[in-house]
Design an enzyme around this catalytic site. Sequence first.
Site, PDB file in Angstrom:
ATOM      1  N   GLY A   1      -8.039   0.999  -2.499  1.00  9.79           N
ATOM      2  CA  GLY A   1      -9.382   1.560  -2.449  1.00  9.79           C
ATOM      3  C   GLY A   1      -9.895   1.796  -1.042  1.00  9.79           C
ATOM      4  N   GLY A   2      -9.047   1.634  -0.020  1.00  5.47           N
ATOM      5  CA  GLY A   2      -9.457   1.873   1.357  1.00  5.47           C
ATOM      6  C   GLY A   2     -10.175   0.707   2.006  1.00  5.47           C
ATOM      7  N   LEU A   3     -10.035  -0.479   1.443  1.00  3.38           N
ATOM      8  CA  LEU A   3     -10.716  -1.661   1.975  1.00  3.38           C
ATOM      9  C   LEU A   3      -9.746  -2.656   2.612  1.00  3.38           C
ATOM     10  CD1 LEU A   3     -13.251  -2.325  -0.935  1.00  3.38           C
ATOM     11  CD2 LEU A   3     -13.668  -1.137   1.229  1.00  3.38           C
ATOM     12  N   GLY A   4      -8.556  -2.200   2.959  1.00  2.00           N
ATOM     13  CA  GLY A   4      -7.572  -3.110   3.534  1.00  2.00           C
ATOM     14  C   GLY A   4      -7.087  -4.124   2.516  1.00  2.00           C
TER      15      GLY A   4
ATOM     16  N   SER B   1      -4.261  -4.562   0.819  1.00  3.47           N
ATOM     17  CA  SER B   1      -2.947  -5.202   0.963  1.00  3.47           C
ATOM     18  C   SER B   1      -3.004  -6.290   2.032  1.00  3.47           C
ATOM     19  CB  SER B   1      -1.858  -4.180   1.284  1.00  3.47           C
ATOM     20  OG  SER B   1      -1.999  -3.661   2.586  1.00  3.47           O
TER      21      SER B   1
ATOM     22  N   GLU C   1       4.151  -7.610   6.003  1.00  2.00           N
ATOM     23  CA  GLU C   1       3.796  -6.281   5.485  1.00  2.00           C
ATOM     24  C   GLU C   1       4.554  -5.168   6.201  1.00  2.00           C
ATOM     25  OE1 GLU C   1      -0.148  -5.091   3.861  1.00  2.00           O
ATOM     26  OE2 GLU C   1      -0.812  -6.657   5.255  1.00  2.00           O
TER      27      GLU C   1
ATOM     28  N   ASP D   1      -6.733  -5.002   9.904  1.00  4.00           N
ATOM     29  CA  ASP D   1      -7.013  -5.436   8.535  1.00  4.00           C
ATOM     30  C   ASP D   1      -6.714  -6.926   8.339  1.00  4.00           C
ATOM     31  OD1 ASP D   1      -7.504  -2.751   8.226  1.00  4.00           O
ATOM     32  OD2 ASP D   1      -5.885  -2.397   6.791  1.00  4.00           O
TER      33      ASP D   1
END
Length: 144
Positions: A77-80, A82, A114, A126
């Site tokens: 959703g674009g909120l970092g 992962s 990651e 992030d």
Amino acid sequence: MKVIAQAPSRISLFGGGTDVAPYCDEYGGICINMAINIRHQIILEGKNILLRADNPDFFKAFTDLPVHHEYEGAIEGGLGSSAGLAVALVGAISRFNGEKMSLTQIAERAWDIEVNKIGLFGGRQDQYASAFGGVNVMEFGSLG
């Protein structure tokens, strides 16, 4: 033993992308972000309970332990998300193993897994925002 760890998601306000090598290594980078109260929660106890949108291979890159994952937001959703998940996993696993890790060590290990183990592309803002929380001004690379 039951272990619970949480990590917030983040909103990037300025400078997203300037934390990514090789750009930040050569030119430096600066990001302004804030952690928000949309959290990943990891529970290590008993059985795997993953969200429908979760990729089981992501979890396997961190641990073979059964993981119960809860998240209040939208995956990708674009909120970092992962990075928040990675930070919560590293925190839970280190606590489970009796390891004492600083927030910097948690953020760095989450980023390393990651990027270098899973192969995701990204900078470090992030993971640091999720590990430290709050409102942040972060400088990367050689600023000057």
